[in-house]
Design a protein around this motif. Structure first.
Motif, PDB file in Angstrom:
ATOM      1  N   SER A  90      -4.827 -17.736  -9.552  1.00  0.00           N
ATOM      2  CA  SER A  90      -5.861 -18.617 -10.101  1.00  0.00           C
ATOM      3  C   SER A  90      -7.251 -18.021  -9.899  1.00  0.00           C
ATOM      4  O   SER A  90      -8.107 -18.105 -10.791  1.00  0.00           O
ATOM      5  CB  SER A  90      -5.782 -19.999  -9.444  1.00  0.00           C
ATOM      6  N   LEU A  91      -7.481 -17.434  -8.738  1.00  0.00           N
ATOM      7  CA  LEU A  91      -8.775 -16.810  -8.467  1.00  0.00           C
ATOM      8  C   LEU A  91      -9.013 -15.621  -9.389  1.00  0.00           C
ATOM      9  O   LEU A  91     -10.124 -15.404  -9.879  1.00  0.00           O
ATOM     10  CB  LEU A  91      -8.839 -16.364  -7.004  1.00  0.00           C
ATOM     11  N   PHE A  92      -7.950 -14.864  -9.668  1.00  0.00           N
ATOM     12  CA  PHE A  92      -8.078 -13.654 -10.469  1.00  0.00           C
ATOM     13  C   PHE A  92      -8.335 -13.964 -11.941  1.00  0.00           C
ATOM     14  O   PHE A  92      -9.192 -13.350 -12.577  1.00  0.00           O
ATOM     15  CB  PHE A  92      -6.810 -12.803 -10.318  1.00  0.00           C
ATOM     16  N   VAL A  93      -7.614 -14.945 -12.502  1.00  0.00           N
ATOM     17  CA  VAL A  93      -7.673 -15.190 -13.954  1.00  0.00           C
ATOM     18  C   VAL A  93      -8.406 -16.481 -14.315  1.00  0.00           C
ATOM     19  O   VAL A  93      -8.463 -16.841 -15.486  1.00  0.00           O
ATOM     20  CB  VAL A  93      -6.263 -15.237 -14.577  1.00  0.00           C
ATOM     21  N   GLY A  94      -8.959 -17.176 -13.322  1.00  0.00           N
ATOM     22  CA  GLY A  94      -9.540 -18.493 -13.583  1.00  0.00           C
ATOM     23  C   GLY A  94     -10.594 -18.521 -14.665  1.00  0.00           C
ATOM     24  O   GLY A  94     -10.700 -19.493 -15.418  1.00  0.00           O
ATOM     25  N   ASP A  95     -11.399 -17.459 -14.784  1.00  0.00           N
ATOM     26  CA  ASP A  95     -12.466 -17.441 -15.785  1.00  0.00           C
ATOM     27  C   ASP A  95     -11.928 -17.430 -17.216  1.00  0.00           C
ATOM     28  O   ASP A  95     -12.617 -17.858 -18.144  1.00  0.00           O
ATOM     29  CB  ASP A  95     -13.359 -16.210 -15.569  1.00  0.00           C
ATOM     30  N   PHE A  97      -8.164 -18.110 -17.919  1.00  0.00           N
ATOM     31  CA  PHE A  97      -7.041 -19.035 -18.003  1.00  0.00           C
ATOM     32  C   PHE A  97      -7.489 -20.494 -17.959  1.00  0.00           C
ATOM     33  O   PHE A  97      -6.868 -21.365 -18.556  1.00  0.00           O
ATOM     34  CB  PHE A  97      -6.085 -18.751 -16.834  1.00  0.00           C
ATOM     35  N   GLY A  98      -8.598 -20.746 -17.266  1.00  0.00           N
ATOM     36  CA  GLY A  98      -9.054 -22.124 -17.113  1.00  0.00           C
ATOM     37  C   GLY A  98      -9.575 -22.744 -18.393  1.00  0.00           C
ATOM     38  O   GLY A  98      -9.521 -23.972 -18.560  1.00  0.00           O
ATOM     39  N   ASN A 153      -0.709 -19.232 -22.021  1.00  0.00           N
ATOM     40  CA  ASN A 153       0.492 -18.455 -21.715  1.00  0.00           C
ATOM     41  C   ASN A 153       0.529 -17.140 -22.490  1.00  0.00           C
ATOM     42  O   ASN A 153       0.928 -16.102 -21.950  1.00  0.00           O
ATOM     43  CB  ASN A 153       1.733 -19.284 -22.023  1.00  0.00           C
ATOM     44  N   SER A 154       0.119 -17.160 -23.740  1.00  0.00           N
ATOM     45  CA  SER A 154       0.130 -15.950 -24.561  1.00  0.00           C
ATOM     46  C   SER A 154      -0.868 -14.929 -24.047  1.00  0.00           C
ATOM     47  O   SER A 154      -0.651 -13.715 -24.186  1.00  0.00           O
ATOM     48  CB  SER A 154      -0.172 -16.300 -26.023  1.00  0.00           C
ATOM     49  N   TRP A 155      -1.959 -15.408 -23.451  1.00  0.00           N
ATOM     50  CA  TRP A 155      -2.903 -14.468 -22.845  1.00  0.00           C
ATOM     51  C   TRP A 155      -2.246 -13.735 -21.679  1.00  0.00           C
ATOM     52  O   TRP A 155      -2.524 -12.556 -21.450  1.00  0.00           O
ATOM     53  CB  TRP A 155      -4.149 -15.215 -22.354  1.00  0.00           C
ATOM     54  N   ASP A 167     -15.658  -6.857  -9.577  1.00  0.00           N
ATOM     55  CA  ASP A 167     -14.479  -6.904  -8.719  1.00  0.00           C
ATOM     56  C   ASP A 167     -13.184  -6.616  -9.473  1.00  0.00           C
ATOM     57  O   ASP A 167     -12.093  -6.700  -8.893  1.00  0.00           O
ATOM     58  CB  ASP A 167     -14.371  -8.283  -8.054  1.00  0.00           C
ATOM     59  N   GLY A 168     -13.305  -6.301 -10.760  1.00  0.00           N
ATOM     60  CA  GLY A 168     -12.125  -6.004 -11.556  1.00  0.00           C
ATOM     61  C   GLY A 168     -11.421  -7.224 -12.099  1.00  0.00           C
ATOM     62  O   GLY A 168     -10.329  -7.117 -12.683  1.00  0.00           O
ATOM     63  N   ARG A 169     -12.001  -8.408 -11.960  1.00  0.00           N
ATOM     64  CA  ARG A 169     -11.387  -9.632 -12.468  1.00  0.00           C
ATOM     65  C   ARG A 169     -11.724  -9.832 -13.938  1.00  0.00           C
ATOM     66  O   ARG A 169     -12.847  -9.541 -14.366  1.00  0.00           O
ATOM     67  CB  ARG A 169     -11.847 -10.845 -11.673  1.00  0.00           C
ATOM     68  N   PRO A 170     -10.788 -10.346 -14.731  1.00  0.00           N
ATOM     69  CA  PRO A 170     -11.078 -10.601 -16.146  1.00  0.00           C
ATOM     70  C   PRO A 170     -12.032 -11.782 -16.314  1.00  0.00           C
ATOM     71  O   PRO A 170     -11.912 -12.799 -15.621  1.00  0.00           O
ATOM     72  CB  PRO A 170      -9.702 -10.911 -16.741  1.00  0.00           C
TER      73      PRO A 170
END
Length: 468
Positions: A90-95, A97-98, A153-155, A167-170
């Protein structure tokens, strides 16, 4: 305590998420499909003012409400798990996926739940047009909800529309790219069609059970379900076939695993059945009833297309991402794809048979068809679960394809003991809910419409074949 010390929290977290997801997905396609079919029945009642359509609308609307009530509870658990067992993910993809998840909650779920309430309490209160509109907005809301979830989900299957921070996060850069993702577009269409198949088979099964007991008013709902089921099943098979091309483009490991194709081939045959060949130590399979060129068609859309084998894809993945095992569970992929495809074909044949009987005006009296249609429902959930396994298991070891592995997404502060305790608790609660749902659905499905005998006879005389 000694037992849990030897258990991997990641595997336990995956088991928990998989079990709750499979359970929740029992209800999703039923909700989408029944909402659409209920809106059709409501429309017929609005146009004709015939009492049978009102009774059928109320009848199947009650089944829809039971399904929605249980499905909402299980859906909430899904989102909470992102913060409990999968906080690193959640921390990695939250920006990214949220965003679609927030849209689902604030727009689609709000729309569906609001107008479902208006539909339930609007009988004899709302103007007839407004009441009809509320029925269709329930169906639209259910489909929109699926759209936002499928976009997220498709993402994970094919990440698009993002940049990376320091930090390398998407970080989301284009919501348009997320919703124009080809994996989303074709996957969403497939989910909607599968949901229409599910809703139609459920309505057909209930109608068939009632027809076997002489309640001829249910011939109308049987015809409606068949009229939806036939084209939906055909289109679902076609779209599912094209999804193979999409997967071969963006997730080639998934499509190769679905055929247990260890070596690159061109052209490639499709095995209807095989024995063995599901592990790297046992690549030699006994293939039974191979269909020449079919795998090439499914994976590339061309007659002589090349399908890259698992061994070559593993070598490519190691060169790009480092050492590790990048091959998913081949047996799950192979059998999930076939169970889904074979059962999808079976439902098409059932629809074709039912339409043929209806055209000959023999649908209410065909005891064999009505019996088989009644017991077709369990196969629906097997088919839908197989499709879910094919999609999610085939992405492993990635939780986000090419960006984050599943092992890196689990919460580091959650112990194996805590996951086991919650897993047992979920199992007990969900077991109670599934028993409650089945009991309520069966109880209300068997109640009938209390239609007078003279009205049943009138329905039988006045309803021509393939009309409703």
């Amino acid at each position: 305590m000694e037992v849990t010390d030897h258990m991997d929290p990641t595997d336990l977290a995956r088991i928990q998420f998989a079990s709750t997801s499979i359970y929740h997905f029992f209800f999703v396609p039923v909700t989408i499909g029944l909402a659409f079919l209920m809106a059709i029945l409501h429309t017929k009642w609005y146009r004709t003012r015939e009492i049978r359509f009102e009774r059928l609308t109320r009848f199947f609307g009650t089944l829809l409400l039971i399904n929605v009530a249980i499905g909402v509870v299980t859906g909430l658990v899904q989102e909470f798990q992102f913060g409990m067992n999968w906080s690193a993910y959640s921390l990695f993809v939250g920006d990214v996926f949220g965003a679609p998840l927030a849209m689902e909650g604030l727009a689609a779920f709000f729309l569906e739940s609001t107008f479902l309430g208006l539909w339930v309490f609007g009988w004899k209160v709302l103007p007839r047009r407004v009441h009809l509109l509320s029925a269709w907005l329930v169906a639209v809301g259910a489909m929109l909800s699926a759209a936002f979830i499928m976009a997220a989900n498709s993402w994970m299957q094919h990440p698009v529309g993002y940049t990376t921070d320091s930090d390398g996060r998407p970080v989301l850069s284009s919501i348009g790219d997320v919703f124009s993702n080809p994996v989303f577009i074709w996957g969403y269409i497939h989910v909607i069609l599968a949901s229409l198949v599910t809703g139609a088979v459920v309505m057909l099964a209930v109608s068939a059970w009632q027809l076997r007991r002489g309640h001829l008013a249910f011939k109308t709902s049987a015809l409606v379900s068949l009229i939806v089921l036939l084209p939906a099943s055909v289109l679902a098979l076609g779209v599912g076939s094209h999804l193979g091309v999409i997967e071969a483009t963006y997730q080639p490991m998934k499509i190769s695993a679905a055929e247990a194709q260890w070596e690159t081939c061109q052209p490639c045959s499709f095995s209807l059945l095989q024995i063995g060949g599901f592990t790297s130590s046992d690549e030699g399979a006994t293939k039974i009833l191979q269909v020449p060129h079919l795998l090439s068609l499914l994976a590339t859309g061309t007659w002589d297309g090349e399908v890259v084998g698992l061994n070559e894809l593993q070598t490519q993945s190691e060169a790009e991402y480092g050492p590790g095992n990048y091959v998913p569970d081949v047996a799950i992929q192979y059998w999930s794809m076939r169970v889904m495809a074979y059962l999808g074909t079976l439902f098409f044949l059932v629809a074709l048979w039912g339409v043929w009987l209806a055209a000959r005006k023999k649908l209410p009296t065909s005891r064999v068809f009505l019996f088989l249609a009644t017991w077709a429902v369990p196969l629906l959930f097997v088919m839908n679960t197989a499709g879910w396994l094919l999609t999610e298991s085939g992405r492993q070891p990635w939780i986000v394809q090419g960006l984050m592995k599943t092992a890196d997404g689990v919460s580091t502060t959650v112990s194996a003991t805590e996951i086991i305790v919650s897993l047992v608790a979920f199992f007990v609660v969900y077991l109670f809910l599934i028993v409650l749902d089945v009991v309520l659905m069966l109880r209300y499905a068997r109640r009938g419409l209390d239609v007078p005998e003279e009205e049943r006879a009138s329905d039988d005389r006045d309803t021509p074949a393939l009309t409703y």
